[in-house]
Design an enzyme around this catalytic site. Structure first.
Site, PDB file in Angstrom:
ATOM      1  N   LYS A 211      14.497   5.416  13.742  1.00  0.00           N
ATOM      2  CA  LYS A 211      15.034   5.071  14.883  1.00  0.00           C
ATOM      3  C   LYS A 211      15.406   3.370  14.606  1.00  0.00           C
ATOM      4  CE  LYS A 211      13.161   7.540  18.715  1.00  0.00           C
ATOM      5  NZ  LYS A 211      12.772   7.430  20.106  1.00  0.00           N
TER       6      LYS A 211
ATOM      7  N   ASP B 218      15.668   5.106  25.403  1.00  0.00           N
ATOM      8  CA  ASP B 218      14.320   5.639  25.717  1.00  0.00           C
ATOM      9  C   ASP B 218      13.777   4.858  26.981  1.00  0.00           C
ATOM     10  OD1 ASP B 218      13.787   7.345  23.780  1.00  0.00           O
ATOM     11  OD2 ASP B 218      13.405   6.090  22.188  1.00  0.00           O
TER      12      ASP B 218
ATOM     13  N   ALA C 290       1.118   0.678  20.800  1.00  0.00           N
ATOM     14  CA  ALA C 290       2.114  -0.629  20.462  1.00  0.00           C
ATOM     15  C   ALA C 290       3.032  -0.014  19.461  1.00  0.00           C
ATOM     16  CB  ALA C 290       1.211  -1.764  19.981  1.00  0.00           C
TER      17      ALA C 290
ATOM     18  N   ALA D 148      -2.993  -6.553  15.903  1.00  0.00           N
ATOM     19  CA  ALA D 148      -1.801  -7.167  15.178  1.00  0.00           C
ATOM     20  C   ALA D 148      -0.364  -6.449  15.598  1.00  0.00           C
ATOM     21  CB  ALA D 148      -1.862  -7.176  13.785  1.00  0.00           C
TER      22      ALA D 148
HETATM   23  P1  ATR Z   1       5.345   6.184  18.486  1.00  0.00           P
HETATM   24  O1  ATR Z   1       6.396   5.559  17.581  1.00  0.00           O
HETATM   25  O2  ATR Z   1       5.498   7.360  18.973  1.00  0.00           O
HETATM   26  O3  ATR Z   1       4.785   5.132  19.509  1.00  0.00           O
HETATM   27  P2  ATR Z   1       3.154   5.475  16.467  1.00  0.00           P
HETATM   28  O4  ATR Z   1       4.182   4.096  16.091  1.00  0.00           O
HETATM   29  O5  ATR Z   1       2.622   6.151  15.445  1.00  0.00           O
HETATM   30  O6  ATR Z   1       4.036   6.407  17.494  1.00  0.00           O
HETATM   31  O7  ATR Z   1       2.165   4.867  17.498  1.00  0.00           O
HETATM   32  C1  ATR Z   1       1.256   5.511  17.960  1.00  0.00           C
HETATM   33  C2  ATR Z   1       0.364   4.697  18.833  1.00  0.00           C
HETATM   34  O8  ATR Z   1      -0.910   5.463  19.377  1.00  0.00           O
HETATM   35  C3  ATR Z   1      -0.164   3.350  18.233  1.00  0.00           C
HETATM   36  O9  ATR Z   1      -0.432   2.343  19.324  1.00  0.00           O
HETATM   37  C4  ATR Z   1      -1.422   3.745  17.586  1.00  0.00           C
HETATM   38  O10 ATR Z   1      -2.396   2.748  17.213  1.00  0.00           O
HETATM   39  P3  ATR Z   1      -2.367   1.875  16.099  1.00  0.00           P
HETATM   40  O11 ATR Z   1      -1.361   0.844  16.238  1.00  0.00           O
HETATM   41  O12 ATR Z   1      -3.629   1.206  15.850  1.00  0.00           O
HETATM   42  O13 ATR Z   1      -2.448   2.772  14.877  1.00  0.00           O
HETATM   43  C5  ATR Z   1      -2.093   4.746  18.722  1.00  0.00           C
HETATM   44  N1  ATR Z   1      -3.096   5.513  18.392  1.00  0.00           N
HETATM   45  C6  ATR Z   1      -3.061   6.633  17.198  1.00  0.00           C
HETATM   46  N2  ATR Z   1      -4.036   7.081  17.179  1.00  0.00           N
HETATM   47  C7  ATR Z   1      -4.989   6.370  17.653  1.00  0.00           C
HETATM   48  C8  ATR Z   1      -6.811   6.422  17.996  1.00  0.00           C
HETATM   49  N3  ATR Z   1      -7.395   7.266  17.381  1.00  0.00           N
HETATM   50  N4  ATR Z   1      -7.296   5.425  18.797  1.00  0.00           N
HETATM   51  C9  ATR Z   1      -6.434   4.465  19.303  1.00  0.00           C
HETATM   52  N5  ATR Z   1      -5.019   4.411  19.259  1.00  0.00           N
HETATM   53  C10 ATR Z   1      -4.445   5.090  18.556  1.00  0.00           C
END
Ligand code: ATR
Length: 471
Positions: free
Chosen positions: A264, A301, A328, A355
């Site tokens: 994207k 989106d 995020a 962050a």
């Molecule tokens: P997308 O583009 O679909 O939003 P992504 O960029 O991989 O996918 O983001 C996934 C989100 O799920 C992120 O906010 C991620 O948190 P991190 O930024 O800390 O990685 C969150 N996420 C995934 N697994 C997690 C977990 N076990 N606990 C808390 N947050 C999680």
């Protein structure tokens, strides 16, 4: 419009069907090899070889069906003064790809229409393609994955599945696929009183991997439902070739693209023009190829997110109070943009990695408050809208650990996860008396503007498509 296709090719039949032509397939079964050999022996020009073969096929079938239009087609590959047909074996394919890589070759596509056993029309199209320089492992991997299904393609590749093999292409999508639909339709339109048929727009969803994508199902359903001509396919593009492949596809006449993970951001970077929304969100999921072959990038989106909420919870007012957004990642950016645009008075943004959340403050530092993951329940009593954008709660992922008992009874809770359809978050929120909205509608609504732009009709998001997408 009806036509007999004197060919077994599924792709040729598919192109005609996508153009709203009623096709009957009657294979001609001519001895192509002997005819080609004798034509080469007679020193016939390369251009005339597929043309003669196409004519043989159409003539044979037309003799038995004189009152019908009969289309015969053929395609050959020409490389360094030599003509190639379908690869005879895996070894043959391997040797051919080794020859072609890094160099230009030509596809000649011939189309002949017969009626009353007479040739009425013919068209020969030429496409020049240059393959990337592939290393030996890439060639072997390709041959292992493609053989034997590729054995009926004269190029030794299916361009529509592996366009990333090519660095430059001068020609047209349909000619490469083996049938020159534009010129064929011009002839048929001229020869018939019926409503003129149009060249079908081709749209592709691009990602890596892509086999899981629901987009082809959604767009094909709408194409059928609205009786529109056109096609929507999925193409898996390996990372190093993404931008170049999009440009190659645009240059051969593909009308547009949906873009999914992980492209994207790259889609935004390669565009010639970017919508203000996509620019602000920082990523694009919808690309449209303009008449002068420029690429226009948009992001739908945020629109999909808001439309889904408005459709399923019409009394919800984003302005009524603060929102809490969990996560995020890429999806969160679009959700934040959408909530800000809709007038949310405050947004708490909570992510495991603080962050990453802080990086999104740029969308509106006055409205967004970043909070620690451990504090995700702290503000619940004042939250009006709760959105989960993390992958937590999805089948195969850890559960989303949040106790929402302190959430207001009339708050709106939505989860971008739609597998399962009812996540634990939504079930608990429902029990709590909250309004709940599942995530599958966002997927459907985000597809609407792209479909309308490419195919010219605004499609409906109905229950049938919701069911279809969840199958
Ligand atoms: P997308 O583009 O679909 O939003 P992504 O960029 O991989 O996918 O983001 C996934 C989100 O799920 C992120 O906010 C991620 O948190 P991190 O930024 O800390 O990685 C969150 N996420 C995934 N697994 C997690 C977990 N076990 N606990 C808390 N947050 C999680």
């Amino acid at each position: 419009m009806e036509l007999i296709l004197a060919s077994q090719s599924k792709m040729r039949r598919h192109i005609l069907e996508c153009s709203n032509i009623v096709v009957t397939t009657v294979p001609a079964n001519i001895d192509e090899e002997s005819i080609t050999k004798s034509l080469i022996f007679e020193n016939v020009s390369f251009r005339d070889i597929p043309d003669t073969l196409a004519e043989y096929k159409a003539k044979k079938i037309s003799a038995k069906n004189p009152e019908k239009w009969v289309l015969g087609c053929d395609q050959v590959l020409v490389f360094q003064s030599k003509i190639y047909g379908k690869p005879a074996s895996k070894k043959d394919l391997l040797e051919r790809l080794q020859l072609l890589q890094g160099r230009q070759h030509r596809l000649i596509t011939a189309n002949v229409i017969f009626k009353d056993a007479k040739p009425l029309w013919r068209h020969v199209a030429v496409t020049d393609l240059t393959m990337h320089s592939l290393d030996s492992t890439e060639i072997h991997d390709y041959v292992d994955s493609a053989w034997p299904s590729i054995s009926d393609s004269c190029g030794g590749y299916y361009f529509e599945k592996t366009p990333h093999l090519f660095s430059t292409v001068r020609g047209n999508w349909f000619d490469i696929l083996g049938l020159s639909i534009g010129p064929i339709l011009s002839f048929l339109n001229q020869a018939s009183e019926k409503t003129p048929l149009k060249v079908p727009p081709i749209v592709a969803v691009l990602g890596h991997p892509i086999s899981h994508s629901k987009s082809p199902r959604i767009h094909r359903y709408w194409l059928n439902k609205n009786r529109l001509n056109g096609d929507y396919i999925a193409i898996d593009i390996p990372p190093k070739n993404f931008s170049n492949t999009v440009k190659v596809l645009a240059s051969v006449g593909v009308s547009g693209f949906n873009v999914t993970v992980p492209y994207k951001e790259s889609a935004l970077a390669l565009a010639d023009k970017v919508s203000p929304k996509a620019g602000k969100i920082g990523s694009a999921n919808t690309l449209t190829v303009t008449k002068n072959c420029h690429i226009y990038a948009d992001n739908t989106d945020a629109y999909g997110f808001m439309e889904n909420l408005r459709a399923l919870s019409p009394n919800w007012d984003p302005k009524s109070g603060p929102a809490l957004v969990l996560g995020a990642g890429g999806a969160a950016r679009a959700v934040l943009f959408s909530l800000i645009e809709a007038g949310a008075p405050k947004i708490y943004l909570c992510n495991r990695t603080r962050a990453r959340a802080e990086e999104l403050m740029g969308l509106s530092s006055s409205l967004i408050d970043v909070i620690d993951w451990k504090d995700r329940e702290l503000w619940l009593p004042e939250i009006h809208t709760l959105v989960n954008t993390t992958s937590l709660g999805m089948i195969g992922k850890p559960a989303l650990d949040i106790n929402i008992s302190k959430l207001r009874k009339n708050a709106l809770v939505t989860d971008l996860v739609y597998s399962p359809l009812e996540t634990d978050l939504l079930r608990n929120a429902s029990r709590n008396g909250c309004h709940v909205v599942g995530g599958v509608g966002m997927l459907l609504h985000q597809a609407v503007p792209g479909f309308e732009g490419w195919f010219g009709v605004r499609p409906n998001v109905d229950e049938e498509i919701e069911r279809l997408v969840l199958e």
